[in-house]
Design an enzyme around this catalytic site. Structure first.
Site, PDB file in Angstrom:
ATOM      1  N   ASN A 120      -4.034  -0.285  10.795  1.00 41.45           N
ATOM      2  CA  ASN A 120      -5.255  -0.098   9.993  1.00 41.45           C
ATOM      3  C   ASN A 120      -5.822  -1.464   9.610  1.00 41.45           C
ATOM      4  O   ASN A 120      -6.426  -2.119  10.439  1.00 41.45           O
ATOM      5  CB  ASN A 120      -4.984   0.776   8.771  1.00 41.45           C
ATOM      6  CG  ASN A 120      -6.212   1.606   8.404  1.00 41.45           C
ATOM      7  OD1 ASN A 120      -6.624   2.410   9.233  1.00 41.45           O
ATOM      8  ND2 ASN A 120      -6.769   1.435   7.222  1.00 41.45           N
ATOM      9  N   ALA A 121      -5.653  -1.905   8.358  1.00 40.52           N
ATOM     10  CA  ALA A 121      -5.896  -3.307   8.010  1.00 40.52           C
ATOM     11  C   ALA A 121      -7.321  -3.797   8.209  1.00 40.52           C
ATOM     12  O   ALA A 121      -7.570  -4.995   8.300  1.00 40.52           O
ATOM     13  CB  ALA A 121      -4.929  -4.225   8.766  1.00 40.52           C
ATOM     14  N   GLU A 122      -8.293  -2.866   8.306  1.00 35.45           N
ATOM     15  CA  GLU A 122      -9.686  -3.264   8.503  1.00 35.45           C
ATOM     16  C   GLU A 122      -9.835  -4.180   9.724  1.00 35.45           C
ATOM     17  O   GLU A 122     -10.659  -5.087   9.765  1.00 35.45           O
ATOM     18  CB  GLU A 122     -10.251  -3.949   7.246  1.00 35.45           C
ATOM     19  CG  GLU A 122     -10.496  -3.018   6.112  1.00 35.45           C
ATOM     20  CD  GLU A 122      -9.204  -2.544   5.438  1.00 35.45           C
ATOM     21  OE1 GLU A 122      -8.871  -1.357   5.617  1.00 35.45           O
ATOM     22  OE2 GLU A 122      -8.546  -3.327   4.758  1.00 35.45           O
ATOM     23  N   GLU A 167       0.623   4.160   7.750  1.00 36.11           N
ATOM     24  CA  GLU A 167      -0.101   5.331   7.251  1.00 36.11           C
ATOM     25  C   GLU A 167      -0.459   6.377   8.311  1.00 36.11           C
ATOM     26  O   GLU A 167      -1.380   6.237   9.076  1.00 36.11           O
ATOM     27  CB  GLU A 167      -1.378   4.922   6.526  1.00 36.11           C
ATOM     28  CG  GLU A 167      -2.329   4.043   7.287  1.00 36.11           C
ATOM     29  CD  GLU A 167      -3.566   3.805   6.437  1.00 36.11           C
ATOM     30  OE1 GLU A 167      -3.445   3.835   5.211  1.00 36.11           O
ATOM     31  OE2 GLU A 167      -4.619   3.598   7.017  1.00 36.11           O
ATOM     32  N   TYR A 181      -4.667   2.855  -4.046  1.00 34.88           N
ATOM     33  CA  TYR A 181      -5.807   1.977  -4.328  1.00 34.88           C
ATOM     34  C   TYR A 181      -6.688   2.642  -5.375  1.00 34.88           C
ATOM     35  O   TYR A 181      -7.760   3.177  -5.055  1.00 34.88           O
ATOM     36  CB  TYR A 181      -6.601   1.719  -3.039  1.00 34.88           C
ATOM     37  CG  TYR A 181      -5.859   0.859  -2.057  1.00 34.88           C
ATOM     38  CD1 TYR A 181      -6.079  -0.506  -1.998  1.00 34.88           C
ATOM     39  CD2 TYR A 181      -4.899   1.396  -1.210  1.00 34.88           C
ATOM     40  CE1 TYR A 181      -5.394  -1.311  -1.111  1.00 34.88           C
ATOM     41  CE2 TYR A 181      -4.189   0.600  -0.318  1.00 34.88           C
ATOM     42  CZ  TYR A 181      -4.447  -0.755  -0.270  1.00 34.88           C
ATOM     43  OH  TYR A 181      -3.766  -1.555   0.605  1.00 34.88           O
ATOM     44  N   GLU A 227       2.006  -0.623  -0.433  1.00 35.50           N
ATOM     45  CA  GLU A 227       0.706  -1.228  -0.714  1.00 35.50           C
ATOM     46  C   GLU A 227       0.221  -0.731  -2.051  1.00 35.50           C
ATOM     47  O   GLU A 227       0.147   0.469  -2.284  1.00 35.50           O
ATOM     48  CB  GLU A 227      -0.341  -0.829   0.337  1.00 35.50           C
ATOM     49  CG  GLU A 227      -0.079  -1.417   1.701  1.00 35.50           C
ATOM     50  CD  GLU A 227      -1.099  -0.966   2.731  1.00 35.50           C
ATOM     51  OE1 GLU A 227      -2.278  -0.762   2.370  1.00 35.50           O
ATOM     52  OE2 GLU A 227      -0.703  -0.807   3.891  1.00 35.50           O
TER      53      GLU A 227
HETATM   54  C1  GAL Z   1      -4.378   1.090   3.419  1.00 35.11           C
HETATM   55  C2  GAL Z   1      -3.931   0.618   4.784  1.00 35.11           C
HETATM   56  C3  GAL Z   1      -4.186  -0.861   4.958  1.00 35.11           C
HETATM   57  C4  GAL Z   1      -5.596  -1.191   4.561  1.00 35.11           C
HETATM   58  C5  GAL Z   1      -5.859  -0.677   3.173  1.00 35.11           C
HETATM   59  C6  GAL Z   1      -7.246  -0.963   2.685  1.00 35.11           C
HETATM   60  O1  GAL Z   1      -4.304   2.467   3.322  1.00 35.11           O
HETATM   61  O2  GAL Z   1      -2.574   0.872   4.961  1.00 35.11           O
HETATM   62  O3  GAL Z   1      -3.934  -1.230   6.282  1.00 35.11           O
HETATM   63  O4  GAL Z   1      -6.451  -0.600   5.472  1.00 35.11           O
HETATM   64  O5  GAL Z   1      -5.680   0.709   3.133  1.00 35.11           O
HETATM   65  O6  GAL Z   1      -7.488  -2.301   2.667  1.00 35.11           O
END
Ligand code: GAL
Length: 975
Positions: free
Chosen positions: A106-108, A163, A217, A253
């Site tokens: 993922n990681a943008e 994820e 987040y 995370e």
């Molecule tokens: C998480 C993901 C990360 C990054 C993050 C948002 O869910 O595991 O790789 O995308 O969201 O910066």
């Protein structure tokens, strides 16, 4: 429940409380750092030292499959793709690593990290048990295993795919296959995964991992209204108890910032740094601690740069992320709060094993004011207790004062006893401790002041408390010897061997509370506490894990004042401090008594004797530190003497695309099929051109009836494509993005041929210049990573196209030329194909033309502007720089190349980014540097881009030893 493991190693075990490494209970306090976003290996140590200096003991690292496995069968851990230098730097700093190799991260980042060739060559669904996908990830995962196996345990261990949902079964089976590869390898450390929501994925059943992890987040990713908070999540603990109570509570995370999208309304990273600022860290991180989490990783601690084609379409070049450490590696206002938290955790081993006892709404904790919410964690062995307080309404900006009932070894009572209450500012959290040990034998009965540091220095038990100058606090301690209370606002009473000290509002700076041969107790306001460091004193190299806190060493000192303290060593009676300064500061040191001299970056400091005597009777040093005068002397060179060449010969008559790739496929593995045309598939990646700018040429014969062409162009959010017929500009199709809203990742337009633009009865050519903003991440649509960047529809109003030709970067993904900068660096612009962006390309025959003049004749088109400049920055300085474009909205896009590296994509009509940090190592700080700007004017109108080099800070110190690796231009392989 007892201690358990994965049956493969006893070096990493766990119980329901925490990880147990080599027999020691550990709180994993970690920050996310992606080395691929800082493509200068010599600087990784700088980040690790900054992580360590904040009291952290770990980093979490994604590796990037698309970079490491650029073509089928090629696994490349050279240059910035290497892991070894990271592992060595981690060993040197004493930092554990949680490795997260994906393959999907993922990681943008483009395709979420999946190698681009796979998006074209694999027919089966990605991230499932499909056999061709299975075959496709083997080389990469084996490569990661080979690089990592020798560094296990010393360095933590791999995490598997990021994820993901465990359903349907083909997902779970894929995870199982991935785990099987690790289990059949010499990797013995535990495996874990990252559940992006409370989905209970990978706890039980097929593909289950050793330790479950949840990511969270709570503020989301739109930084537009940074003062509007979301509430804290209140069910972390109950969810954990429900789903994996036998495991330690792991957050692979937790929000440490936010990414930011293309403009025009994108807020930019300064706003993200407010949304996730120091008060956010204070309230949300401590809320996480209150859920009894004992493995925590903040994403990102250092974001870095999504240079070249690294971004996915939802983000721009900067991946600053509003993190505590900025993209240019400067420490931000968010850093001191993390450091206060990190030093507290490092100082508080009793906190690593706690039972969650209850909270103030559950009747287990009593507070005098229901506006305060308090959770109690207690160590079952020592009975040390941690009452974590926040506002009941976590978003409120009101001030709340309350009293708290505590249960201690000296009975149950209400605190504070002497002052009027515990104050929570709006958006603030505090930890009230009871029965807390410090040093060898000292005790805090309770404290409403916060702990910065607790430990032993030179045989004395040391405690450093802090509190806000706006509120009062108090601590009750068992102290020996004579008090030495200074300053107004501090007073004490003693009874039954317990000294209660009160701190009234108004205390600023550092004061000594108690100073005897056995103990030293210090207090300061919160900001002053944030200026303190506690570098560890490593064991000598013969000791295993010499640089790892708890393992090789439990010895540290206190150093207040400097911008950064990187490390400290004691040799005989000399304490040698290394760090960075950008300003004159007062240096305050608490060291063992046998230290007689202190050096700063090798230079002995001269003592302020009077100040020392106020500080302590032993082991104290106070001095003024001044950066050398050179610090003020740097000025950035102006970027002048630009040379210019046209980079769009494709639209000139007579241009031959004979050696371009024939775009004649009629099938594709991408699930998103062409909309219209004649059956041909015009997707760049199917011809090995998977990223950056790609050019298409469609040949056709025109008649008087030929009037227009319909084109559907797919480039991803915020892309653009400009279309010409012969040498005549037709129009530009704009993708869209307004802060990740109203996304338009492809367009469908009719382009009319103006009178005179066609050659009747002859061959005509449509030239399409399109950007590719990256491949999509995995989403709700199956196989979105297989993004059909290219032409999804082509149709003349009458007649058919003849040949379609396509050109991206020279060599495509199998034979691309630049093995050092890698597969994601360049694209297919003529100038890129010729290597104009590389250092030492000879532009002496080019016209002199300033960048700010734009393209000649106000034409739409592409031109390269190149200049060089010299830098001469002596060793011993860290001088972050960036390239700054005009901050205007004009119809141009540009690519910024610095010494051959594509360090920025500027989209002037969207923004928001116009400032591009470029690191030392990419920049040669002692030599000639080449900057090339590929300017794409999207309309026939004047554009006036400007570009300046800016120095963002001058730090005397730095990590040193930064090497440059910028291979110059060579004609080999170029057309
Ligand atoms: C998480 C993901 C990360 C990054 C993050 C948002 O869910 O595991 O790789 O995308 O969201 O910066």
């Amino acid at each position: 429940m007892g201690v358990t493991g994965n049956g493969r190693t006893n070096d990493v075990l766990w119980d329901k409380y925490s990880l147990i490494i080599k027999g020691q209970r550990v709180f994993i306090h970690s920050g996310e750092f992606h080395t691929f976003r800082l493509p200068v290996p010599g600087l990784w140590l700088d980040i690790l030292q900054k992580v360590k200096a904040a009291g952290f003991n770990a980093i979490s690292v994604y590796t990037h499959m698309a970079l490491i496995n650029p073509s089928p069968g090629v696994v490349d851990f050279n240059d910035y793709r290497a892991l070894e230098p990271l592992y060595e730097a981690a060993r040197q700093t004493g930092i554990w690593i949680v490795l997260r190799p994906g393959p999907y991260i993922n990681a943008e980042t483009t395709a979420g990290g999946i190698a681009h060739w796979i998006t074209s060559e694999v027919a089966g669904e990605l991230r499932t048990n499909a056999t061709d996908w299975h075959a496709a990830w083997q080389d990469y995962v084996q490569g990661v295993i080979i690089e990592t196996a020798p560094y296990q345990v010393t360095q933590g261990g791999p995490v598997i795919d990021n994820e993901y949902s465990q359903e349907p079964a083909m997902h779970a089976e894929y995870f199982h296959e991935l785990e099987t590869v690790y289990l059949n390898s010499s990797i013995v450390v535990p495996l874990t995964a990252n559940d992006p929501g409370e989905n209970q994925a990978w706890i039980n059943g097929t593909g289950a991992v050793n330790i479950y992890g949840l990511d969270s987040y709570p503020q989301g990713f739109d930084c537009s209204n940074p003062d509007i908070w979301s509430p804290v999540v209140t069910n972390y603990y109950s969810y954990h108890e429900f789903v994996d109570p036998g495991q330690p509570w792991y957050f692979p995370e937790f929000q440490g910032g936010s990414f930011d999208a293309w403009g025009p309304t994108a807020p930019g990273y300064d706003q993200c740094r407010i949304l996730t600022g120091a008060n956010f860290e204070n309230v949300f991180n401590l809320n996480l601690w209150a859920s009894n989490a004992k493995l925590i990783n903040y994403y990102m601690l250092y974001g870095g740069t999504s240079w070249g084609a690294l971004p996915f379409p939802g983000v721009y070049t900067s991946y600053d992320y509003g993190s505590a450490i900025a993209e240019n590696r400067e420490l931000t206002v968010k850093y001191p709060e993390l450091k206060r938290q990190g030093l507290f955790l490092r100082s508080s081993p009793d906190f690593y094993k706690t039972d969650w006892v209850g909270n103030s709404t559950g009747g287990m904790v009593f507070v005098s004011n229901p506006a305060a919410f308090v959770t109690l964690l207690r160590n079952p062995d020592s009975a040390a207790s941690f009452y974590i307080a926040r506002q009941g309404n976590s978003t409120t900006t009101d001030v709340t004062t309350f009293k708290l009932n505590v249960t201690t070894s000296a009975g149950s009572f209400e605190v504070p006893r002497f002052t009027s209450g515990i104050t929570l500012e709006g958006r603030q959290s505090k930890i009230i401790i009871t029965d807390y040990s410090f040093g060898l034998s000292s005790k805090v009965l309770y404290s409403t002041a916060q702990v910065l540091f607790a430990g032993q220095i030179g045989g004395r038990d040391i405690l450093f408390l802090y509190g806000d100058p706006t509120s009062e606090s108090e601590a009750a301690l068992t102290l020996n010897g004579t008090p030495r209370i200074q300053g107004t606002g501090v007073s004490s009473v003693s009874s039954n061997g317990v000294t209660s000290v009160t701190f009234l509002p108004g205390i600023q700076g550092l004061i000594t509370i108690w100073d005897s041969n056995e103990q030293l107790v210090l207090y300061s306001d919160t900001d002053t506490a944030g200026t303190f460091w506690s570098p560890e004193i490593s064991a000598d190299d013969s000791v295993e894990f010499a640089n790892y806190w708890q393992f090789g060493t439990n010895t540290s000192i206190l150093v207040g004042g400097p911008y950064l303290v990187r490390n400290a060593t004691i040799t005989e009676s000399t304490l040698a401090l290394r760090g960075d300064l950008n300003d004159s500061v007062q240096l305050t040191v608490i060291a063992p008594d046998d230290v007689k001299t202190v050096t700063w970056n090798g230079i002995p400091i001269s003592l302020d004797v009077a100040a020392v005597s106020n500080l302590t009777i032993q082991g104290g040093f106070v001095a003024q530190l001044k950066p050398s005068s050179t610090v003020l002397g740097f000025a950035p060179p102006a970027l002048t003497n630009w040379r210019y060449a046209d980079s769009l010969p494709e639209i000139r008559s007579g241009f031959s695309d004979a050696n371009w790739t024939l775009a004649d496929h009629t099938t594709t593995n991408m699930p998103f099929k062409p909309y219209y045309g004649d059956g041909r598939v015009l997707y760049g990646c199917d011809y090995e051109y998977c990223e950056n700018i790609v050019l298409w040429r469609g040949h056709f014969n025109a008649t008087e009836n030929t009037q227009s062409v319909n084109l559907s162009i797919n480039g991803g959010e915020a892309f653009a494509a400009t279309v010409w017929v012969n040498d005549v500009f037709l129009n530009t199709s704009y993708g869209n993005s307004t802060n990740d809203q109203n996304i338009l990742e492809e367009t469908d337009d009719k382009f009319y041929f103006p009178p005179g633009s066609l050659l009747y009865g002859q061959e005509n050519v449509i030239t399409i210049l399109q950007d590719n903003m990256g491949l999509n991440e995995s989403g709700s649509v199956i196989d979105e990573e297989k993004s059909p960047r290219g032409i999804r529809g082509f149709m003349l109003n009458t007649g058919e196209f003849g040949e379609w030709k396509v050109q991206g970067k020279i060599g495509g993904y199998t034979n691309y030329l630049d093995k050092v900068r890698g597969v994601l660096n360049e694209g297919g612009l003529y100038g890129e194909r010729m290597g104009w962006h590389l250092p030492e390309f000879d532009t002496s025959s080019w016209a002199l033309r300033s960048l700010s003049e734009g393209l000649p004749n106000a034409a739409a088109g592409v031109g390269f502007f190149i200049t060089t400049f010299n830098l001469s920055i002596p060793d011993g300085f860290d001088v972050p720089m960036s390239f700054v474009f005009d901050n205007t909205s004009q119809p141009y896009r540009s690519q910024l190349y610095v010494n051959g590296w594509m360090m920025g994509k500027r989209v002037s009509n969207l923004g928001p980014q116009y400032q591009f940090p470029v690191q030392q190592g990419i920049l040669d700080y002692n030599g000639t540097n080449t900057v090339a700007v590929a300017l794409w004017a999207m309309e026939p109108t004047v554009v006036t881009p400007t570009l300046q080099l800016s120095i963002e800070g001058v730090y005397e110190g730095g990590v040193g030893g930064i090497e440059t690796n910028n291979p110059p231009w060579s004609p080999e392989g170029r057309p």
